[in-house]
Design an enzyme around this catalytic site. Structure first.
Site, PDB file in Angstrom:
ATOM      1  N   LYS A  53      -0.276 -35.471 -18.580  1.00  0.00           N
ATOM      2  CA  LYS A  53      -0.300 -36.147 -19.219  1.00  0.00           C
ATOM      3  C   LYS A  53       0.840 -37.106 -18.708  1.00  0.00           C
ATOM      4  CE  LYS A  53      -3.461 -35.054 -22.932  1.00  0.00           C
ATOM      5  NZ  LYS A  53      -3.473 -33.765 -23.854  1.00  0.00           N
ATOM      6  N   GLN A  97      -0.414 -31.287 -29.072  1.00  0.00           N
ATOM      7  CA  GLN A  97      -1.280 -31.054 -28.138  1.00  0.00           C
ATOM      8  C   GLN A  97      -1.581 -29.428 -29.081  1.00  0.00           C
ATOM      9  OE1 GLN A  97      -1.859 -31.393 -24.634  1.00  0.00           O
ATOM     10  NE2 GLN A  97      -3.060 -29.812 -24.601  1.00  0.00           N
ATOM     11  N   ASP A 120      -4.724 -40.242 -30.449  1.00  0.00           N
ATOM     12  CA  ASP A 120      -5.282 -39.043 -30.020  1.00  0.00           C
ATOM     13  C   ASP A 120      -6.905 -38.877 -31.211  1.00  0.00           C
ATOM     14  OD1 ASP A 120      -4.745 -37.459 -28.037  1.00  0.00           O
ATOM     15  OD2 ASP A 120      -3.498 -35.751 -29.109  1.00  0.00           O
TER      16      ASP A 120
END
Ligand code: NDP
Length: 311
Positions: A53, A97, A120
């Site tokens: 990422k 994460q 997200d």
């Protein structure tokens, strides 16, 4: 004729568009978008994801910062870290994460991220906007699939869509997005009765369960579009040969790495039945990564008062 939906090519196109928008913002005197990734504990897969990422961000001019904490990071410390990022003017997007170590509360943690930085799309407020058909952040995997279907000219209106898997990061938001496009949506899961029959009713079948090569010809109607979300690692040579007989490139990859990735769909047997299908690797995965960049750009634009298109 089966069309292979090339996620790498589409992701490259999307990254190019994001890079262009970032340059426009910077040339116009604005600030480049900033993304912070929180990596708690030592999970090798998460390490790989976060590194890739960060690399993606770099390619398009988004500034990225990775903050690491050990497995035993106390919940309060993690929440305080998120609070700092929430008020950091240079950070537009925050991603936590997953999975978090078992000692940490995932729901509490995700709900602490400011909704305006929730790239997200996991914050309850973002989930609410999605189901209310309001603009907001949408999780990257389902929004990447929608982008792929749209850019590949796959018709959705009135189609029977069957989604297998009901997670909050893939299955459920996928259903909300397809409903928005006027598909007739069926959700399936581990308790669904006669799964093959339900799947065979699908014009569009989305497999997101995490079981290697689970979906075979018995699940697929001739001419259906099949999207394979699953990412499974296989480590047995015999299994590679069974699933991909005569596929030299895959065999070589297996020999050099000791494993290969396969999806939830038995690609070799299913692809000939379909009108279009995503491969693994190179299908949904690259789009998921690209959509995180799109979401971060969107957050940066909103925070700098620059117009965004609805999503
Ligand atoms: P989860 O484990 O959270 O959910 C799996 C879902 O599959 C559950 O709803 C479960 O049903 C259902 N399921 C499991 N076994 C069966 C079965 N035999 N028959 C029917 N349904 C079943 O997984 P995720 O949604 O997080 O991920 C799914 C897959 O997608 C994984 O392989 C993951 O690695 C991959 N993934 C890929 C991404 C990408 O970018 N390509 C991004 C995110 C995930 P129940 O609810 O009843 O338990």
């Amino acid at each position: 004729m089966t069309k292979i939906l090339d996620g790498n090519a589409l992701a490259k196109q999307i990254r190019g568009e994001v890079a262009e928008s970032v340059s426009e913002i910077v040339e116009g005197g604005g600030r480049p978008p900033g993304l912070a990734a929180l990596l708690i504990g030592e999970n090798p897969a998460s390490e790989v994801y976060v590194r890739s990422k960060a690399r993606d961000c770099e390619k398009v001019g988004i500034l990225s910062r990775t903050l690491r904490r050990p497995d035993d990071c106390p919940q309060d410390e993690l929440l305080a870290l998120i609070d700092d990022l929430n008020s950091d003017p240079d950070i537009d997007g925050i991603l936590v994460q997953l999975p978090l170590p078992a000692s940490l509360d995932e729901k509490l943690t995700l709900a602490r991220v400011s909704p305006e930085k929730d790239v997200d799309g996991f914050h309850p407020e973002s989930v609410g906007h999605l189901w209310l058909d309001e603009a907001g952040f949408v999780p990257a995997t389902p929004s990447g699939i929608m982008e792929m279907l749209r850019r590949s000219g796959i018709p959705l209106e009135g189609q029977q869509a069957v989604i297998v898997g009901r997670s909050t990061i893939v299955g459920k938001p996928m259903g909300a997005l397809l409903l928005r496009e006027n598909c007739t949506v069926t959700f399936c899961h581990s308790r669904t009765r006669d799964l093959p029959a339900v799947c065979r009713s699908a014009d569009l079948l989305i497999g997101a369960i995490g079981r290697p090569a689970f979906f075979g010809p018995e699940h697929v109607k001739e001419g259906a579009v099949v999207v394979d979300v699953g990412i499974n690692r296989i480590t047995e040579a015999a299994e590679v040969e069974r699933l991909f007989p005569g596929d030299e490139a895959r065999r070589e990859r297996f020999e050099s790495k000791g494993s290969v990735l396969v999806g939830d769909v038995d690609f070799t047997r299913v692809a000939p039945l379909t009108s279009a299908i995503t491969p693994v690797p190179g299908g949904v995965g690259p789009l998921t990564r690209a959509m995180l960049l799109v979401n971060t750009l969107r957050a940066a634009r909103l925070r700098q008062g620059i117009a965004v298109t609805a999503s």
